[in-house]
Design an enzyme around this catalytic site. Structure first.
Site, PDB file in Angstrom:
ATOM      1  N   LYS A 118       4.058   2.646   5.968  1.00  9.22           N
ATOM      2  CA  LYS A 118       3.211   1.405   5.891  1.00  9.22           C
ATOM      3  C   LYS A 118       2.649   1.412   7.269  1.00  9.22           C
ATOM      4  O   LYS A 118       1.563   1.078   6.901  1.00  9.22           O
ATOM      5  CB  LYS A 118       4.135   0.366   5.073  1.00  9.22           C
ATOM      6  CG  LYS A 118       4.992   1.410   4.389  1.00  9.22           C
ATOM      7  CD  LYS A 118       6.249  -0.455   3.187  1.00  9.22           C
ATOM      8  CE  LYS A 118       6.354  -0.329   2.630  1.00  9.22           C
ATOM      9  NZ  LYS A 118       7.080  -1.204   1.639  1.00  9.22           N
ATOM     10  N   LYS A 201       4.044  10.945  -7.026  1.00  5.39           N
ATOM     11  CA  LYS A 201       4.956   9.645  -7.547  1.00  5.39           C
ATOM     12  C   LYS A 201       4.180   8.993  -8.752  1.00  5.39           C
ATOM     13  O   LYS A 201       2.836   8.297  -7.973  1.00  5.39           O
ATOM     14  CB  LYS A 201       5.565   8.830  -6.470  1.00  5.39           C
ATOM     15  CG  LYS A 201       6.457   7.396  -7.307  1.00  5.39           C
ATOM     16  CD  LYS A 201       7.123   6.911  -6.254  1.00  5.39           C
ATOM     17  CE  LYS A 201       8.179   5.980  -6.329  1.00  5.39           C
ATOM     18  NZ  LYS A 201       9.579   4.989  -5.833  1.00  5.39           N
ATOM     19  N   LYS A 204       0.274   2.354  -9.445  1.00  5.64           N
ATOM     20  CA  LYS A 204      -0.216   2.112  -9.969  1.00  5.64           C
ATOM     21  C   LYS A 204      -1.742   1.794  -8.497  1.00  5.64           C
ATOM     22  O   LYS A 204      -2.870   1.897  -8.828  1.00  5.64           O
ATOM     23  CB  LYS A 204       0.188   0.186  -9.621  1.00  5.64           C
ATOM     24  CG  LYS A 204      -0.131  -0.651  -8.063  1.00  5.64           C
ATOM     25  CD  LYS A 204       0.294  -2.040  -8.313  1.00  5.64           C
ATOM     26  CE  LYS A 204       0.382  -2.425  -6.964  1.00  5.64           C
ATOM     27  NZ  LYS A 204      -0.594  -2.497  -5.965  1.00  5.64           N
TER      28      LYS A 204
END
Length: 339
Positions: A118, A201, A204
């Site tokens: 991240k 994967k 969204k």
């Protein structure tokens, strides 16, 4: 030191990031609702404190939290049988997280792969919360003496850290106070992949809406996305081994198995030899039957935000009744005067 006997208790949380999709349902929401049938206390929360490790637009965070609560309920979770709340309303999470910040070692935190993923090359500009949040995740779990934590494969490392923190606390203070929680990773589609690329994967954040089935999609949209899902020209094999190297085929079979509550082997025995022109309509019908009612119920629930807030407030009160004594006992073990 032998491990104490702890009452089985399930805890898990989902970050309210908005735009719930099929992967959230099959990997988490569906399984959470099913856990109610096991006769074990189940506690679930919207981890909004984790969400703010990166900047959140306040109105969007509030909407996403309520939408996630609606998703839980529409997926079959009964707030009377499970405890459902948002994390920030139970202060014991943050208080225990500070204790665990002092128990965890820097080396442990630096090994957490999700921070590296991240933060990327801008780690020095990442928030301290993004670095330290695995200690908060451990507190989320251990504030309830949870013994089982349903998670995706990508979260398993965090459960291992929670076990390390619990073990170190117990060792440092010579107690058998915190359980060592077990990750629960099960089911045919705990990791649902993109409908456009079976190696990625479902997310969204994918720019293509056709890559995912949103829990807010209507029946026609769900069916259209299944029909247009990427496949290959070969028919389905009769055995699981035949799916090797066929990422898109495996993904659709996994989704079918999870929606139908079947094993992949059972799907292969039933659908082996079928062309995708035959299999996709069956999958589309199944997906519509399972997902469209959830979409309808979520829409209904979101029309009464006050009722959602009431459910979450009741859940927070029930959660606090469990967590507060555990935190007080933690403080007492550590020698905090007045605990």
């Amino acid at each position: 030191m032998t491990e104490a006997a702890f009452t089985p208790r399930v805890f898990s949380g989902i970050q309210p990031s908005g735009n719930l999709h099929l992967g959230n349902y099959l990997g988490a929401l569906k399984r959470f609702a099913e856990a109610q049938e096991q006769g074990i206390e189940t506690i679930y929360c919207m981890v909004d404190l984790h969400a703010v490790t990166v900047w959140q637009e306040p109105a969007d965070l509030a909407r996403a939290t309520r939408e996630l609560a609606a998703g839980f309920i529409a997926s079959g979770l009964d707030p009377a049988r499970s405890i459902l709340f948002n994390q920030s309303q139970v202060a014991e999470h943050s208080q225990l997280a500070w204790v665990f910040n002092c128990v965890a070692r820097m080396g442990w935190m630096q090994r957490m792969t999700q921070f590296k993923d991240k933060a990327g090359k801008n780690a020095q500009n990442a928030s301290l919360g993004l670095f330290a949040y695995p200690a908060l995740m451990a507190a989320d779990i251990l504030a309830y003496h949870a013994t089982h934590v349903p998670v995706g494969e990508d979260q398993k490392q965090h459960i291992e850290l929670a076990r390390d923190i619990a073990a170190k606390f117990n060792h440092d203070y010579g107690v058998e106070f915190f359980p060592l929680p077990e990750p629960v990773i099960e089911g045919a589609a705990t990791r649902v992949m993109s409908l456009r690329d079976g190696t990625k994967k479902m997310s969204k954040s994918d720019p293509s809406d056709m890559s995912r089935i949103n829990l807010t999609d209507d029946a026609d949209t769900i069916a259209r996305k299944i029909r247009k899902a990427k496949t290959d020209p070969e028919p389905l094999p009769s055995e699981v081994a035949g799916l090797e190297g066929r990422a898109e085929a495996r993904n659709l079979v996994n989704i079918y198995a999870a929606l139908a509550d079947m094993s992949v082997d059972e799907v292969m025995a039933e659908a082996g030899g079928q062309a995708f022109s035959e299999f996709k309509p069956r999958l589309a019908d199944l997906a519509v039957a399972r997902i469209a009612p959830i979409s309808t119920e979520m829409t209904r629930l979101m029309q009464d935000e006050g009722e959602i807030d009431r459910v979450l407030a009741q859940g927070a009160a029930r959660a606090r009744a469990i967590a507060a004594p555990i935190l007080r006992r933690t403080y007492a073990i550590m020698g905090m005067v007045g605990a």
